[in-house]
Structures are given as structure tokens and as C-alpha cells.
Design an enzyme around this catalytic site. Structure first.
Site, PDB file in Angstrom:
ATOM      1  N   PRO A  92      -1.028   8.983   4.792  1.00 48.63           N
ATOM      2  CA  PRO A  92      -0.687   9.949   3.734  1.00 48.63           C
ATOM      3  C   PRO A  92       0.773  10.411   3.739  1.00 48.63           C
ATOM      4  O   PRO A  92       1.165  11.148   2.849  1.00 48.63           O
ATOM      5  CB  PRO A  92      -1.614  11.120   4.046  1.00 48.63           C
ATOM      6  CG  PRO A  92      -1.779  11.077   5.522  1.00 48.63           C
ATOM      7  CD  PRO A  92      -1.812   9.615   5.877  1.00 48.63           C
ATOM      8  N   GLY A 119       2.755  11.231   6.968  1.00 49.59           N
ATOM      9  CA  GLY A 119       3.247  11.937   8.141  1.00 49.59           C
ATOM     10  C   GLY A 119       4.453  11.288   8.773  1.00 49.59           C
ATOM     11  O   GLY A 119       5.486  11.927   9.005  1.00 49.59           O
ATOM     12  N   LYS A 120       4.357   9.994   9.053  1.00 46.88           N
ATOM     13  CA  LYS A 120       5.468   9.314   9.704  1.00 46.88           C
ATOM     14  C   LYS A 120       6.635   9.100   8.742  1.00 46.88           C
ATOM     15  O   LYS A 120       7.797   9.067   9.161  1.00 46.88           O
ATOM     16  CB  LYS A 120       4.994   7.988  10.307  1.00 46.88           C
ATOM     17  CG  LYS A 120       4.028   8.174  11.488  1.00 46.88           C
ATOM     18  CD  LYS A 120       3.635   6.839  12.102  1.00 46.88           C
ATOM     19  CE  LYS A 120       2.752   7.040  13.322  1.00 46.88           C
ATOM     20  NZ  LYS A 120       1.424   7.628  12.985  1.00 46.88           N
ATOM     21  N   CYS A 159      -3.737   3.857  16.004  1.00 53.47           N
ATOM     22  CA  CYS A 159      -4.421   5.030  16.541  1.00 53.47           C
ATOM     23  C   CYS A 159      -5.731   4.574  17.172  1.00 53.47           C
ATOM     24  O   CYS A 159      -6.807   5.102  16.874  1.00 53.47           O
ATOM     25  CB  CYS A 159      -4.654   6.084  15.457  1.00 53.47           C
ATOM     26  SG  CYS A 159      -5.634   5.509  14.054  1.00 53.47           S
ATOM     27  N   ARG A 189      -4.577   6.279  -2.261  1.00 52.34           N
ATOM     28  CA  ARG A 189      -3.809   6.804  -1.129  1.00 52.34           C
ATOM     29  C   ARG A 189      -2.313   6.809  -1.433  1.00 52.34           C
ATOM     30  O   ARG A 189      -1.568   7.646  -0.923  1.00 52.34           O
ATOM     31  CB  ARG A 189      -4.098   5.979   0.131  1.00 52.34           C
ATOM     32  CG  ARG A 189      -5.464   6.250   0.730  1.00 52.34           C
ATOM     33  CD  ARG A 189      -5.824   5.260   1.826  1.00 52.34           C
ATOM     34  NE  ARG A 189      -4.836   5.183   2.885  1.00 52.34           N
ATOM     35  CZ  ARG A 189      -4.756   6.037   3.914  1.00 52.34           C
ATOM     36  NH1 ARG A 189      -5.612   7.051   4.006  1.00 52.34           N
ATOM     37  NH2 ARG A 189      -3.844   5.881   4.851  1.00 52.34           N
ATOM     38  N   ASP A 239       0.903  -4.783  -1.677  1.00 51.05           N
ATOM     39  CA  ASP A 239       0.397  -5.502  -0.513  1.00 51.05           C
ATOM     40  C   ASP A 239       1.589  -5.976   0.323  1.00 51.05           C
ATOM     41  O   ASP A 239       2.647  -6.293  -0.232  1.00 51.05           O
ATOM     42  CB  ASP A 239      -0.439  -6.698  -0.967  1.00 51.05           C
ATOM     43  CG  ASP A 239      -1.128  -7.378   0.200  1.00 51.05           C
ATOM     44  OD1 ASP A 239      -0.507  -8.267   0.822  1.00 51.05           O
ATOM     45  OD2 ASP A 239      -2.287  -7.022   0.494  1.00 51.05           O
ATOM     46  N   ALA A 293       2.074   3.613   4.857  1.00 49.82           N
ATOM     47  CA  ALA A 293       2.645   4.945   5.043  1.00 49.82           C
ATOM     48  C   ALA A 293       1.719   6.112   4.727  1.00 49.82           C
ATOM     49  O   ALA A 293       1.982   7.230   5.182  1.00 49.82           O
ATOM     50  CB  ALA A 293       3.918   5.081   4.199  1.00 49.82           C
ATOM     51  N   GLU A 325       2.285   2.062   0.335  1.00 53.71           N
ATOM     52  CA  GLU A 325       0.846   2.123   0.597  1.00 53.71           C
ATOM     53  C   GLU A 325       0.140   1.235  -0.416  1.00 53.71           C
ATOM     54  O   GLU A 325       0.312   1.418  -1.629  1.00 53.71           O
ATOM     55  CB  GLU A 325       0.327   3.554   0.496  1.00 53.71           C
ATOM     56  CG  GLU A 325      -1.171   3.689   0.583  1.00 53.71           C
ATOM     57  CD  GLU A 325      -1.758   3.104   1.869  1.00 53.71           C
ATOM     58  OE1 GLU A 325      -2.768   2.376   1.772  1.00 53.71           O
ATOM     59  OE2 GLU A 325      -1.199   3.384   2.959  1.00 53.71           O
TER      60      GLU A 325
END
Length: 480
Positions: free
Chosen positions: A110, A112-113, A228, A136, A158, A108, A131
Site C-alpha cells: 500500500p 509504506g516502503k 515478510c 491496490r 505487470d 509497492a 502495483e
């Protein structure tokens, strides 16, 4: 001018054809568009001079890049800076998530989603944002706290740590780590680190992640898969692998022709969405939606609540901080949250902090807490400082904050930036002593403790604006 790797060019040409490859590479030499997404529970206008993002209700393109770091409204969670293609998650949520759900955003940071999902989920849902990378995960927690969603949990684990949970989630978003081809024009490091070998490592890691998390998705549940990057191995080939090896139906995503979103490029007969910068206004993104085979009965799920009453597990009760077991939640602190008719809270003290967890998810919170590393959950009301409870920044950011409890002091722009730098704050003489909620343009920024001749700045030190100067030409998001 960006020098793209020759092997990337050759592979992309083979996948898309000469004309599309050339158009894509030309687009990658152009400046990235700037877009933000509004927080529907905090924003009250739209950005001046903006254009809407067609596939996201709260997304807007800006005509120029403001100095987001120096905008108090950004730090107040009024909006989130997110590239437009990633906002397509809103399209999927509106189409397929129509009832209260338990959702996991597995990779997840940083945030945004996750912030988008928090806004898009139906009322009564729970969002778990995870995360694995510790540094992060702290950024993820910060952004989720600022967004103010009270029905959220932030974890740092994890994917394999989730496997023993069993089928807990109705929706799982896997925005998996990838080779990052879609980030070339935003991140020069992504170009430097790209290689065919790295593409191979990425799709194998993605399959491991998917195998680990698949048992946690309820039969009939929704898996949203995204990357991405552009190559087929991490995209269409992995989606085909999920359907074939794990057992899933690939679902269509409703898009309009005018958006120029590209479909499957591999000749395989299943629907996917490809956002390509030479056709859509945004960065590169791949998206697919799958439904797990089967159906589930309530008594097959390892956790459930009945009648809105939390179901606790013995393993879920962990030791708190020093003296936490003997601490009770003061009645007055329960009034720090709005008393909405359709919400009930489970108030508890953990590690010298007072938490408020939505009561319908209290048992599930215990179940997750016994097995996962939780960084944030619900609303942290206060933290014990000596013998006193100090209101927590999470409370100031929460959309459930009871604005009538604390006296408020409005800051101008200069004062707001000073506060966000964690500098000394001077309040007007008529501001009452004690804890004061500081606001900017009506939006909470955080707390200070007014002791008369000065006010102690309670903004989280790790979140402060570290830059000691303002840009010579300061641009902020304008509103209309």
C-alpha cells in the site's frame, strides 16, 4: 490462541532449531507492536511517550494503538503507519544511495516502503512506485499523494511490462509477494492460506518477477530484495539464485549487535538480515541487498537528460482528454507551486488536468508514459471544470504547495473529521469567497469552494472516512 500449521512448525524447527522455533511461536501469540514513521517534510515534533525505532531516523514505537482512521494528521500525510521491521529500508538507503537516483519500487502497495524511499532518496532523485493489482494501485496512489513527494510517479503494470524499458533504474526495490509467514499475528487469513504448496508457488513467482525486472536495473545498480516470510526457499535460496543466475554481488547491511537482527540461517556464506519477532520489536521480515555486475556509461542508457533540459520522445506524446491539446497552462497556476532556486517545472495539460513534472525528469516521464499505465505523476495542479480550473487535492497535499496563494481556514477537530467524511462545511463569515485551503493544526487537509452561505467540499469522494461514528474512547497520536 493462534493455531499454527503443523508443517510450518516442522519446517521452522528444522531451519531455526527447537529453541528458536519455540521462542518465535510464543512471540506470535503476543500483540503486535504499534509504530509510525514521520514525514520529515510535514511533521514538526515527535509522538508523545514514544520510543525511537533504532534503524530508522523517523520511526517511532507508540505505547498504544490510536484511532488512526479518525486522525486528521494521518490523512494530511504527517505520518505513515508502518511496522518497524519494514522501516529497515532506511538503513539500506542511508548506506548505499548517496547521490540522486532513479528508483523503482516494483511491488509497492500500500505504500509504506515507497513513502520511506521518497523521504530517504537524495534531493534530485525520482521514485517510480508500481502495483500490478488495480484496486491496490489506487490505495498506493492515494498514500503517495498524501505523502506529498513532487518527484514521484505511480504506475500499475505487470513486472514484464517494464522489461522493454532497458536499464533505466539505479535502484530497484522488490518487496515481492510471498507466503506471508511474517504476518501471521497481524493477519489470521495468512495463517489459513499457508501451505507448503503455496510456498513453492511463491518462490517460483518471485524468480519470474526478478527475471522480468532485472534488465531494467543499470549495471552496477542496486537491487533490494525483501519478503515478510521466514522460510529459506523465498529468502536465502532466492538470494543465492539471484547472485548465481542473474549476476550480482551480495552486499552487507550495517547493523548493530544490540538490535538482535539475525543473519543467514542456511549455512551459506553471504549476508542477509532477518527480523524475528522474538528477538526484534516488529514483525517478520527478510532483507538482502545486491549489486548488479558491471558498470554503465551514460550513452548506454536508453534515456538521459543533459543540462537539466528534458529530452522528449515522440512516442511519449499521447492524446489528452477532450480539448486537452488546445489547452494552455494558465500563468497564474504556475505560481501555485513554490519557486525554489534549484527546481524547474515542466507544466503541461493532460486529460483535462494540469500537471507539474520536475523538469529534469520530464523526458523520462514521457518515456515511461509511452509504455506504462501511469496513475499519478509529479503534482496535479488543477482539473478543468467547465471553463474554470479547480485546484486539485494533489496540490493541497504537495510539499511544494505555495501557501501564500489561497486563503486558508483553520478547522477544529470536529470540523476536520466532517470534512474528511466529505460532509458539508460551514466557514466563518470573514473567509473570502472562492477556493479556500482548509487546514488542521497548520497542516493542509484539502480544498473547499466557498460560495457564501456554504462551502462545497472538494475532498476526493473515494478517500473519505466511511465510518459514521467515533470510537467511545478516542485516542489520537499525541505530540511533544
Amino acid at each position: 490462541m493462534m493455531n499454527l500449521p503443523a508443517e510450518f512448525m516442522a519446517r521452522t524447527r528444522q531451519l531455526m532449531g527447537e529453541e528458536a522455533c519455540t521462542a518465535l511461536c510464543e512471540a506470535l501469540q503476543q500483540e503486535s507492536p504499534v509504530s509510525i514513521r514521520l514525514n520529515p517534510l510535514k511533521s514538526s515534533g515527535i509522538p508523545a511517550g514514544s520510543k525511537p525505532v533504532a534503524w530508522c531516523r523517523d520511526g517511532y514505537y507508540l505505547s498504544e494503538r490510536p484511532a488512526f482512521t479518525f486522525d486528521p494528521l494521518f490523512h494530511a500525510g504527517v505520518y505513515y503507519v508502518q511496522e518497524a521491521a519494514s522501516m529497515s529500508l532506511d538503513l539500506v538507503m542511508r548506506r548505499y544511495v548517496g547521490r540522486p537516483s532513479v528508483m523503482l519500487d516494483l511491488c509497492a502497495a500500500p505504500g509504506g516502503k515507497s513513502t520511506l524511499a521518497a523521504a530517504a532518496l537524495p534531493q534530485g532523485s525520482l521514485l517510480v512506485s508500481n502495483e500490478v493489482m488495480r484496486n491496490r494501485s489506487q490505495v498506493l496512489a492515494e498514500n503517495l499523494v498524501k505523502w506529498g513527494n513532487p518527484a514521484g510517479i505511480v504506475t500499475s503494470n505487470d513486472p514484464a511490462d517494464f522489461t522493454p524499458l532497458g536499464p533505466v533504474f539505479d535502484v530497484i526495490l522488490t518487496d515481492v509477494p510471498c507466503s506471508g509467514e511474517g504476518m501471521f499475528r497481524k493477519d489470521p487469513v495468512a495463517v489459513e492460506e499457508w501451505s507448503v504448496d503455496n510456498v513453492g508457488l511463491c518462490w517460483q513467482r518471485q524468480q519470474r518477477i526478478l527475471r522480468d525486472i532485472w534488465p531494467c536495473l543499470k549495471p552496477g545498480g542496486l537491487l533490494i530484495y525483501s519478503t515478510c516470510t521466514y522460510n529459506r526457499e523465498e529468502n536465502e535460496d532466492n538470494v543465492a539464485w539471484i547472485a548465481r543466475e542473474l549476476g550480482a554481488e551480495i552486499l552487507p547491511v550495517p547493523v548493530e549487535e544490540s538490535w538482535q537482527i539475525t543473519g543467514n540461517l542456511t549455512g551459506q556464506d553471504f549476508p542477509v538480515c532477518r527480523f524475528l519477532p522474538h528477538k526484534t520489536c516488529g514483525e517478520g521480515l527478510f532483507l538482502a541487498v545486491l549489486r548488479k555486475e558491471g558498470s554503465v556509461e551514460d550513452d548506454e542508457v536508453p534515456f538521459r537528460t543533459e543540462g537539466g533540459k528534458p529530452e522528449r520522445t515522440k512516442k511519449g506524446k499521447q492524446k489528452g482528454g477532450k480539448g486537452a491539446a488546445s489547452l494552455a497552462v494558465p500563468e497564474e497556476m504556475k505560481g501555485w507551486l513554490q519557486a525554489l532556486a534549484d527546481e524547474a517545472w515542466d507544466f503541461r495539460v493532460e486529460d483535462d488536468r494540469c500537471l507539474a513534472i520536475p523538469q529534469q525528469w520530464s523526458g523520462l516521464y514521457d518515456y515511461l508514459r509511452s509504455r506504462l499505465r501511469i496513475l499519478h505523476a509529479g503534482v496535479t495542479l488543477g482539473e478543468l471544470k467547465g471553463r474554470d480550473w479547480q485546484p486539485h487535492h494533489s496540490l493541497a497535499m504537495s510539499t511544494r504547495l505555495n501557501r501564500g496563494v489561497f486563503p486558508e481556514a483553520s478547522l477544529d477537530y470536529t470540523q476536520a473529521v466532517a470534512y474528511l467524511r466529505k460532509e458539508a462545511v460551514t466557514l466563518e463569515p470573514d473567509v473570502p469567497r472562492g477556493y479556500v485551503l482548509l487546514t488542521y493544526q497548520g497542516h493542509p487537509l484539502g480544498f473547499a469552494k466557498n460560495i457564501g452561505n456554504r462551502a462545497n467540499n472538494l475532498y476526493p469522494a473515494e478517500w473519505r472516512i466511511r465510518s459514521g461514528y467515533l470510537p467511545e474512547e478516542l485516542r489520537l497520536v499525541g505530540w511533544q
